[in-house]
Design a protein around this motif. Structure first.
Motif, short mmCIF file in Angstrom:
data_model
loop_
_atom_site.label_atom_id
_atom_site.label_comp_id
_atom_site.label_asym_id
_atom_site.label_seq_id
_atom_site.Cartn_x
_atom_site.Cartn_y
_atom_site.Cartn_z
N SER A 1 40.24 -7.69 -11.62
CA SER A 1 39.89 -7.03 -12.93
C SER A 1 40.75 -7.58 -14.12
O SER A 1 41.63 -8.65 -13.92
CB SER A 1 40.73 -5.68 -12.59
N SER A 2 40.33 -7.36 -14.96
CA SER A 2 40.94 -7.79 -16.32
C SER A 2 42.42 -7.77 -16.45
O SER A 2 43.34 -8.39 -16.92
CB SER A 2 41.29 -7.39 -17.70
N LEU A 3 43.02 -6.87 -15.84
CA LEU A 3 44.73 -7.04 -15.77
C LEU A 3 44.64 -8.85 -15.15
O LEU A 3 45.75 -8.87 -14.88
CB LEU A 3 45.28 -5.98 -15.70
N VAL B 1 44.72 -11.54 -24.58
CA VAL B 1 43.26 -11.32 -23.37
C VAL B 1 43.05 -9.46 -24.05
O VAL B 1 42.69 -8.32 -23.49
CB VAL B 1 44.41 -10.82 -22.14
N LEU C 1 34.75 -1.98 -11.45
CA LEU C 1 35.42 -2.74 -12.51
C LEU C 1 35.05 -1.96 -13.20
O LEU C 1 36.44 -1.73 -14.66
CB LEU C 1 34.53 -3.95 -13.03
N ASP D 1 44.56 -6.13 -9.45
CA ASP D 1 44.10 -5.91 -9.92
C ASP D 1 45.23 -4.90 -10.41
O ASP D 1 46.31 -5.05 -10.37
CB ASP D 1 43.14 -4.67 -9.24
N THR D 2 45.11 -3.63 -11.55
CA THR D 2 45.99 -2.84 -11.41
C THR D 2 47.20 -2.46 -10.77
O THR D 2 47.90 -2.66 -11.29
CB THR D 2 45.73 -1.17 -11.95
N GLU E 1 37.68 1.32 -13.40
CA GLU E 1 39.74 0.45 -13.13
C GLU E 1 40.05 0.43 -14.99
O GLU E 1 40.86 1.50 -15.01
CB GLU E 1 39.87 -0.86 -12.25
N GLU E 2 38.56 -0.09 -15.30
CA GLU E 2 39.24 -0.74 -17.04
C GLU E 2 39.65 0.83 -17.83
O GLU E 2 40.15 1.17 -18.46
CB GLU E 2 38.21 -1.73 -16.91
N LEU F 1 34.18 -6.90 -20.30
CA LEU F 1 33.81 -6.64 -19.10
C LEU F 1 32.85 -5.83 -18.95
O LEU F 1 31.74 -5.67 -18.10
CB LEU F 1 35.43 -6.87 -18.24
N LEU G 1 42.92 -10.90 -14.79
CA LEU G 1 43.07 -12.07 -15.70
C LEU G 1 44.34 -12.65 -16.53
O LEU G 1 44.47 -12.99 -16.53
CB LEU G 1 41.35 -11.81 -16.84
N SER G 2 44.81 -10.96 -16.70
CA SER G 2 45.73 -11.63 -17.25
C SER G 2 47.35 -11.94 -17.56
O SER G 2 47.74 -12.60 -17.64
CB SER G 2 46.34 -10.11 -18.79
#
Lengths: 112, 145
Positions: free
Chosen positions: A56-58, B111, B47, A22-23, B50-51, B118, A60-61
Motif C-alpha cells: 500500500s502507499s504506506l 510521499v 488498497l 502495509d499499514t 486501507e488508504e 492510488l 511505498l513510503s
C-alpha cells in the motif's frame, strides 16, 4: 504477515520480503531496514519483492525512506522480482521509474 | 451520480483507532469475496479501504476525541461493489489532497498525496460529501474493471 530475510553477498546485500507491506507491517519493515540493512553498512542493497503479495502507499513510503537513507550514506537501493499488484502499484505511482528494477537478485547485483 | 442509500449497505461501526483497522478491512474483504470479485478487483478494493480508513484514523479526529468510523458495502444488481466510509470530526475532503509529482527521483520524491492518488486510480465514481457533520466518502469497484 511479513518476513524480512537478509542475505549478504560479495557484492551487496539481498533483502527478501515475504508477505505484505502495509499499514500493519510497515513499522516492522522500517525498524528491520534501519537496523539490519542501513546498520550493516552495505552500500549495495537489493530489495527482492518476488514473494511480496501486497503493498500500500504506506509500504511505498517505507521503501522510499529506505532508499533515501541509503542514498545519504552513498549507497543505492534497487529492486527486483516485482509481480502482480506490486508491479502495478509501482507503475501507477511512478515508483517504477524512481528505482532501478531488475528481474532477479543476481541481475540486480551484477548491474549495480 | 446518485447517492448510495446507507440503508442498502451492510455496516460495521468501530472506534476510530488503529486497533479497529484490521477488523474493518476484514469485514469489507469478506463481503467482497462472497460477492466473487476478481483477484484484481480485490486488491484494488483493499488498497482503497486501507488508504481511506487509515486516513480517518490518523487525521480525522483531534487527540483524545472519542470518535468512530463506519464502513459499509453493498453489491448492485450489475455486480458493482459499493463502499461508503462515514466519520465525524472536522470536515475534511481527502480527495482534495495535492497530487504527487510522479517524475521526481529518490532524493526529491515525497510521499504526500500518494495514497489518495492510488485510491483515485483504482476506484470508480469516488466522491466526498459532508452531510450533517459527517464526512462521507463513497466509491465503487466496477465488476468489469
Amino acid at each position: 504477515m511479513i518476513e524480512i530475510q537478509c542475505t549478504p553477498k560479495d557484492n551487496g546485500l539481498i533483502v527478501s520480503v515475504t508477505g505484505r507491506l502495509d499499514t500493519a507491517t510497515a513499522p516492522l519493515f522500517d525498524r528491520k531496514f534501519q537496523e539490519d540493512v542501513v546498520g550493516s553498512g552495505q552500500k549495495r542493497v537489493v530489495l527482492d519483492f518476488s514473494k511480496l503479495v501486497y503493498i500500500s502507499s504506506l509500504g511505498l513510503s517505507s521503501v522510499l525512506a529506505g532508499g533515501k537513507a541509503l542514498n545519504q550514506r552513498g549507497g543505492e537501493l534497487v529492486l527486483c522480482g516485482l509481480g502482480g499488484m506490486v508491479r502495478e502499484v509501482f507503475q501507477l505511482t511512478g515508483f517504477a521509474t524512481v528505482f532501478k528494477i531488475f528481474n532477479t537478485p543476481e541481475a540486480a547485483l551484477e548491474e549495480h | 451520480m446518485k447517492n448510495i442509500e446507507p440503508d442498502s449497505l451492510r455496516w460495521l461501526k468501530r472506534p476510530a483507532v488503529r486497533e479497529s483497522f484490521s477488523e474493518l478491512l476484514a469485514f469489507v474483504m469478506d463481503g467482497a469475496r462472497t460477492a466473487n470479485l476478481s483477484e484484481e478487483n480485490l486488491w484494488k478494493l483493499e488498497l482503497a479501504v486501507e488508504e481511506l480508513v487509515t486516513n480517518v484514523i490518523r487525521h480525522g479526529y483531534a487527540p483524545g476525541e472519542s470518535a468512530s468510523v463506519r464502513v459499509g458495502y453493498g453489491v448492485s444488481f450489475s455486480g458493482d461493489f459499493s463502499v461508503q466510509i462515514r466519520s465525524g470530526g472536522v470536515a475534511f475532503n481527502p480527495l482534495l489532497a495535492e497530487a504527487p509529482d510522479l517524475t521526481l527521483d529518490v532524493a526529491q520524491r515525497g510521499v504526500g498525496g500518494l495514497g489518495i492518488h492510488l485510491v483515485k486510480t483504482v476506484t470508480d465514481q469516488i466522491h466526498y460529501q459532508h452531510e450533517a457533520g459527517i464526512n462521507v466518502v463513497s466509491f465503487r469497484i466496477r465488476k468489469s474493471s
